[in-house]
Design a protein around this motif. Structure first.
Motif, PDB file in Angstrom:
ATOM      1  N   ASP A   1      33.375 -43.270 -31.039  1.00 42.24           N
ATOM      2  CA  ASP A   1      33.673 -42.030 -30.326  1.00 42.24           C
ATOM      3  C   ASP A   1      32.847 -41.831 -29.059  1.00 42.24           C
ATOM      4  OD1 ASP A   1      35.473 -41.435 -32.290  1.00 42.24           O
ATOM      5  OD2 ASP A   1      34.177 -40.009 -33.352  1.00 42.24           O
ATOM      6  N   LEU A   2      31.715 -42.498 -28.967  1.00 43.82           N
ATOM      7  CA  LEU A   2      30.804 -42.241 -27.850  1.00 43.82           C
ATOM      8  C   LEU A   2      31.327 -42.879 -26.560  1.00 43.82           C
ATOM      9  CD1 LEU A   2      28.208 -40.625 -28.371  1.00 43.82           C
ATOM     10  CD2 LEU A   2      26.927 -42.760 -28.159  1.00 43.82           C
ATOM     11  N   PRO A   3      31.315 -42.173 -25.439  1.00 44.77           N
ATOM     12  CA  PRO A   3      31.767 -42.754 -24.170  1.00 44.77           C
ATOM     13  C   PRO A   3      30.947 -43.988 -23.805  1.00 44.77           C
ATOM     14  CG  PRO A   3      31.500 -40.377 -23.976  1.00 44.77           C
ATOM     15  CD  PRO A   3      30.916 -40.760 -25.300  1.00 44.77           C
ATOM     16  N   ARG A   4      31.587 -44.951 -23.185  1.00 49.42           N
ATOM     17  CA  ARG A   4      30.912 -46.193 -22.815  1.00 49.42           C
ATOM     18  C   ARG A   4      29.715 -45.926 -21.917  1.00 49.42           C
ATOM     19  NH1 ARG A   4      31.025 -48.864 -18.334  1.00 49.42           N
ATOM     20  NH2 ARG A   4      32.831 -47.684 -17.568  1.00 49.42           N
ATOM     21  N   THR A   5      29.852 -45.011 -20.964  1.00 49.29           N
ATOM     22  CA  THR A   5      28.750 -44.730 -20.033  1.00 49.29           C
ATOM     23  C   THR A   5      27.523 -44.200 -20.771  1.00 49.29           C
ATOM     24  OG1 THR A   5      29.733 -42.553 -19.609  1.00 49.29           O
ATOM     25  CG2 THR A   5      30.233 -44.320 -18.039  1.00 49.29           C
ATOM     26  N   LEU A   6      27.747 -43.390 -21.803  1.00 52.44           N
ATOM     27  CA  LEU A   6      26.613 -42.873 -22.566  1.00 52.44           C
ATOM     28  C   LEU A   6      25.978 -43.973 -23.399  1.00 52.44           C
ATOM     29  CD1 LEU A   6      24.770 -40.624 -23.455  1.00 52.44           C
ATOM     30  CD2 LEU A   6      26.546 -39.830 -25.045  1.00 52.44           C
ATOM     31  N   ARG A   7      26.800 -44.845 -23.983  1.00 56.85           N
ATOM     32  CA  ARG A   7      26.247 -45.975 -24.738  1.00 56.85           C
ATOM     33  C   ARG A   7      25.378 -46.845 -23.821  1.00 56.85           C
ATOM     34  NH1 ARG A   7      31.627 -46.667 -26.514  1.00 56.85           N
ATOM     35  NH2 ARG A   7      31.697 -48.713 -25.490  1.00 56.85           N
ATOM     36  N   GLU A   8      25.878 -47.100 -22.622  1.00 57.28           N
ATOM     37  CA  GLU A   8      25.123 -47.940 -21.688  1.00 57.28           C
ATOM     38  C   GLU A   8      23.820 -47.268 -21.270  1.00 57.28           C
ATOM     39  OE1 GLU A   8      27.874 -48.658 -18.540  1.00 57.28           O
ATOM     40  OE2 GLU A   8      28.924 -50.285 -19.599  1.00 57.28           O
ATOM     41  N   ALA A   9      23.844 -45.953 -21.071  1.00 62.46           N
ATOM     42  CA  ALA A   9      22.627 -45.231 -20.687  1.00 62.46           C
ATOM     43  C   ALA A   9      21.593 -45.286 -21.809  1.00 62.46           C
ATOM     44  CB  ALA A   9      22.958 -43.777 -20.348  1.00 62.46           C
ATOM     45  N   ILE A  10      22.056 -45.147 -23.043  1.00 58.17           N
ATOM     46  CA  ILE A  10      21.141 -45.238 -24.187  1.00 58.17           C
ATOM     47  C   ILE A  10      20.568 -46.645 -24.301  1.00 58.17           C
ATOM     48  CG2 ILE A  10      21.025 -45.180 -26.714  1.00 58.17           C
ATOM     49  CD1 ILE A  10      23.037 -42.843 -26.608  1.00 58.17           C
ATOM     50  N   ASP A  11      21.416 -47.656 -24.154  1.00 56.69           N
ATOM     51  CA  ASP A  11      20.953 -49.045 -24.222  1.00 56.69           C
ATOM     52  C   ASP A  11      19.928 -49.337 -23.130  1.00 56.69           C
ATOM     53  OD1 ASP A  11      22.685 -49.409 -26.320  1.00 56.69           O
ATOM     54  OD2 ASP A  11      24.209 -50.467 -25.150  1.00 56.69           O
ATOM     55  N   PHE A  12      20.198 -48.868 -21.913  1.00 62.07           N
ATOM     56  CA  PHE A  12      19.284 -49.058 -20.783  1.00 62.07           C
ATOM     57  C   PHE A  12      17.924 -48.447 -21.089  1.00 62.07           C
ATOM     58  CE2 PHE A  12      17.391 -47.054 -17.006  1.00 62.07           C
ATOM     59  CZ  PHE A  12      17.258 -48.133 -16.149  1.00 62.07           C
ATOM     60  N   SER A  13      17.932 -47.241 -21.616  1.00 61.19           N
ATOM     61  CA  SER A  13      16.685 -46.533 -21.894  1.00 61.19           C
ATOM     62  C   SER A  13      15.915 -47.179 -23.038  1.00 61.19           C
ATOM     63  CB  SER A  13      16.981 -45.071 -22.213  1.00 61.19           C
ATOM     64  OG  SER A  13      17.630 -44.442 -21.121  1.00 61.19           O
ATOM     65  N   ILE A  14      16.624 -47.567 -24.095  1.00 65.37           N
ATOM     66  CA  ILE A  14      15.963 -48.220 -25.220  1.00 65.37           C
ATOM     67  C   ILE A  14      15.229 -49.471 -24.758  1.00 65.37           C
ATOM     68  CG2 ILE A  14      16.387 -49.547 -27.339  1.00 65.37           C
ATOM     69  CD1 ILE A  14      18.535 -47.491 -28.056  1.00 65.37           C
ATOM     70  N   GLU A  15      15.875 -50.244 -23.896  1.00 68.96           N
ATOM     71  CA  GLU A  15      15.241 -51.472 -23.415  1.00 68.96           C
ATOM     72  C   GLU A  15      13.986 -51.158 -22.598  1.00 68.96           C
ATOM     73  OE1 GLU A  15      14.223 -55.311 -22.826  1.00 68.96           O
ATOM     74  OE2 GLU A  15      15.633 -54.455 -24.265  1.00 68.96           O
ATOM     75  N   ASN A  16      14.021 -50.107 -21.762  1.00 69.84           N
ATOM     76  CA  ASN A  16      12.835 -49.725 -20.997  1.00 69.84           C
ATOM     77  C   ASN A  16      11.698 -49.299 -21.914  1.00 69.84           C
ATOM     78  OD1 ASN A  16      14.355 -50.204 -18.746  1.00 69.84           O
ATOM     79  ND2 ASN A  16      14.319 -48.118 -17.973  1.00 69.84           N
ATOM     80  N   ILE A  17      12.032 -48.505 -22.932  1.00 72.15           N
ATOM     81  CA  ILE A  17      11.009 -48.040 -23.867  1.00 72.15           C
ATOM     82  C   ILE A  17      10.428 -49.225 -24.631  1.00 72.15           C
ATOM     83  CG2 ILE A  17      10.508 -46.450 -25.762  1.00 72.15           C
ATOM     84  CD1 ILE A  17      11.498 -45.209 -23.040  1.00 72.15           C
ATOM     85  N   ARG A  18      11.291 -50.168 -25.013  1.00 71.65           N
ATOM     86  CA  ARG A  18      10.822 -51.342 -25.748  1.00 71.65           C
ATOM     87  C   ARG A  18       9.898 -52.206 -24.881  1.00 71.65           C
ATOM     88  NH1 ARG A  18      15.389 -53.041 -27.468  1.00 71.65           N
ATOM     89  NH2 ARG A  18      15.228 -52.223 -29.589  1.00 71.65           N
ATOM     90  N   ARG A  19      10.252 -52.397 -23.624  1.00 69.29           N
ATOM     91  CA  ARG A  19       9.419 -53.221 -22.735  1.00 69.29           C
ATOM     92  C   ARG A  19       8.020 -52.644 -22.595  1.00 69.29           C
ATOM     93  NH1 ARG A  19      13.409 -54.949 -17.650  1.00 69.29           N
ATOM     94  NH2 ARG A  19      14.993 -55.988 -18.935  1.00 69.29           N
ATOM     95  N   PHE A  20       7.918 -51.323 -22.469  1.00 67.25           N
ATOM     96  CA  PHE A  20       6.598 -50.701 -22.330  1.00 67.25           C
ATOM     97  C   PHE A  20       5.814 -50.791 -23.637  1.00 67.25           C
ATOM     98  CE2 PHE A  20       3.669 -47.149 -22.717  1.00 67.25           C
ATOM     99  CZ  PHE A  20       2.950 -47.254 -21.535  1.00 67.25           C
ATOM    100  N   HIS A  21       6.439 -50.432 -24.747  1.00 68.12           N
ATOM    101  CA  HIS A  21       5.722 -50.360 -26.017  1.00 68.12           C
ATOM    102  C   HIS A  21       5.399 -51.724 -26.606  1.00 68.12           C
ATOM    103  CE1 HIS A  21       7.018 -46.205 -25.640  1.00 68.12           C
ATOM    104  NE2 HIS A  21       6.146 -45.890 -26.569  1.00 68.12           N
ATOM    105  N   GLN A  22       6.115 -52.759 -26.189  1.00 63.38           N
ATOM    106  CA  GLN A  22       5.813 -54.100 -26.672  1.00 63.38           C
ATOM    107  C   GLN A  22       4.376 -54.478 -26.343  1.00 63.38           C
ATOM    108  OE1 GLN A  22       8.018 -56.373 -28.438  1.00 63.38           O
ATOM    109  NE2 GLN A  22       5.981 -57.244 -28.788  1.00 63.38           N
ATOM    110  N   ALA A  23       3.888 -53.991 -25.198  1.00 59.20           N
ATOM    111  CA  ALA A  23       2.521 -54.308 -24.785  1.00 59.20           C
ATOM    112  C   ALA A  23       1.478 -53.643 -25.678  1.00 59.20           C
ATOM    113  CB  ALA A  23       2.306 -53.876 -23.337  1.00 59.20           C
TER     114      ALA A  23
END
Length: 441
Positions: free
Chosen positions: A82-104
């Motif tokens: 049900d979720l719009p593709r643009t919202l899924r992509e925005a969530i995916d983009f943000s998750i990856e940014n958060i993961r890159r920072f916290h991995q350190a």
């Protein structure tokens, strides 16, 4: 014609009670709610799932009796569809940014130091076994809060992660939160919000597992419930109603300051949002522009903004830059944006702030969603001693000590002397008589 009038206040002209009121923000409300939240917490402890279903109906106006408290795999599938593709992509983009920072932030499992020859000390880091993640939704959709909590928790390798989030009126759970949860690797999600969710995680119910720690922001009710259960479970970073300060000087653009000042204020009527500036001109211009902008905001955010800027928020005129910095450090804000002639230099003078954004392009919005650092931050002045949620919040340390014969001889006499001086007889005796063959006596 604006229906909201904001009047800048000169800090030097405020009375001590007026200053204390600004510094206290919503903590006063939280204290008053503890007594009201206590019966809710006690009911969940005693009645379990039945209390969660009842409070969902009474407090959230949601019937979850047919769906059950736990979210089903089919609901995760439907949420993604049900979720719009643009919202899924925005969530995916943000998750990856958060993961890159916290991995350190992921630490080595073991640190070992030979303190002296024969004295080997280690520190071992292990994940907390059971953690509850509280994701609010009473005032909107917050998938960002889900991934801000879940990413560091997953990186910390917590074995059991339980998510609680308030149900919507039809009993469903926000699909964006479910999508973000699955993308982070979590599918243990429960329909419960407010004080009852905190109680469920603290004491456990037939469906919701009891945990050792609860992490996540929430309303004054959530903060009140955390105070009640704090003797049973670690309630983590004190994250209550949102708060922010914009620190700006004569060089700042009033329009951008006005927009940024409103960001955190729209979270709810119990939020706090302050502009602190030594510029009377900027203060007047921002007051006029914010008053006008509020009327352009749809409900319920318009009401939240009006309440904040006539309650816990406002515009403070400092005597000079030094006083402005002092006000910020005394307040210890959750979010701080500095937009001054030399914002970076001024940031070095801030000692109490959970998040410091530097320069006019570093809007609170960007940090709230996708800049990388965690947006779950201490509130209520706790930035004096707490920091943002991190991988470290989901792990614990143990000390390992091994003493060899050589190390024992090195330490023995010194420790006996110390034990004698403190009056601990058996501490010293355990070393003085250690080599006696008591078994044959």
């Amino acid at each position: 014609m604006s229906t909201t009038k904001i009047e800048p206040k000169r800090w030097d002209a405020l009375s001590d009670p007026e200053r204390a009121r600004i510094m206290a923000r919503s903590q006063i409300d939280i204290e008053s709610l503890v007594a009201q939240a206590r019966p809710i917490v006690q009911a969940v402890e005693q009645e379990g799932d039945a209390a969660l279903i009842r409070y969902a109906r009474e407090l959230d106006q949601a019937d979850i009796s047919s769906r059950g408290i736990a979210v089903s795999p089919a609901e995760f599938d439907q949420a993604e569809a049900d979720l719009p593709r643009t919202l899924r992509e925005a969530i995916d983009f943000s998750i990856e940014n958060i993961r890159r920072f916290h991995q350190a932030q992921v630490e080595r499992a073991m640190i070992t130091v030979e303190v002296r020859p024969g004295i080997i000390a280690s520190e071992r880091s292990t994940p907390i076994e059971k953690v509850g993640l509280y994701v609010p939704s009473g005032r909107g959709s917050f998938p960002s809060m889900l991934y801000m909590l879940a990413v560091p928790a997953v990186l910390a390798e917590v074995p059991l992660l339980a998510v609680t989030t308030p149900p919507r009126p039809d009993g469903s759970v926000d699909p964006a939160v479910l999508y973000a949860a699955r993308r982070c690797g979590l599918e243990r999600v429960y329909r419960a919000g407010g004080a009852q969710a905190v109680a469920a995680l603290a004491y456990g119910t037939e469906t919701v597992p009891a945990v050792h720690k609860i992490v996540g922001p929430g309303s004054a009710w959530v903060a009140a419930a955390k105070r009640i259960v704090a003797d049973r479970v670690d309630v983590g970073v004190p994250a209550g109603p949102s708060e922010s300060i914009v620190l700006a000087d004569e060089s700042a653009r009033a329009w951008k300051v006005s927009l940024d000042l409103m960001i955190e204020a729209e979270h709810g009527s119990d939020s706090s949002a302050l502009l602190v500036t030594p510029s009377e001109r900027l203060a007047r211009e921002v007051a006029d522009q914010v008053s006008s902008l509020i009327d352009q905001v749809p409900e319920p955010r318009k009401t939240f903004l009006r309440d904040v800027f006539t309650g816990y928020g406002g515009i403070i005129v400092a005597a000079d830059e030094d006083q402005a910095v002092e006000i910020v450090n005394d307040f210890a804000p959750e979010h701080l944006l500095i937009t001054c002639e030399d914002s970076r230099a001024l940031a070095s003078r801030i000692t109490n702030a959970s998040e410091i954004l530097i320069g006019e392009h570093s809007a609170f919005s960007l940090a709230n969603y996708a800049a990388g650092p965690n947006a779950v931050l201490p509130t209520g002045g706790w930035a004096r001693t707490f920091g943002p949620v991190s991988v470290r919040d989901f792990r614990k340390s143990s000390s390992l000590i091994e003493i060899t014969p050589r190390g024992y001889q090195t330490m023995k006499d010194h420790v006996i002397t110390l034990a004698d001086s403190e009056g601990f007889y058996t501490h010293a005796m355990a070393l003085r008589r250690r080599d006696e063959d008591t078994a044959s006596s």
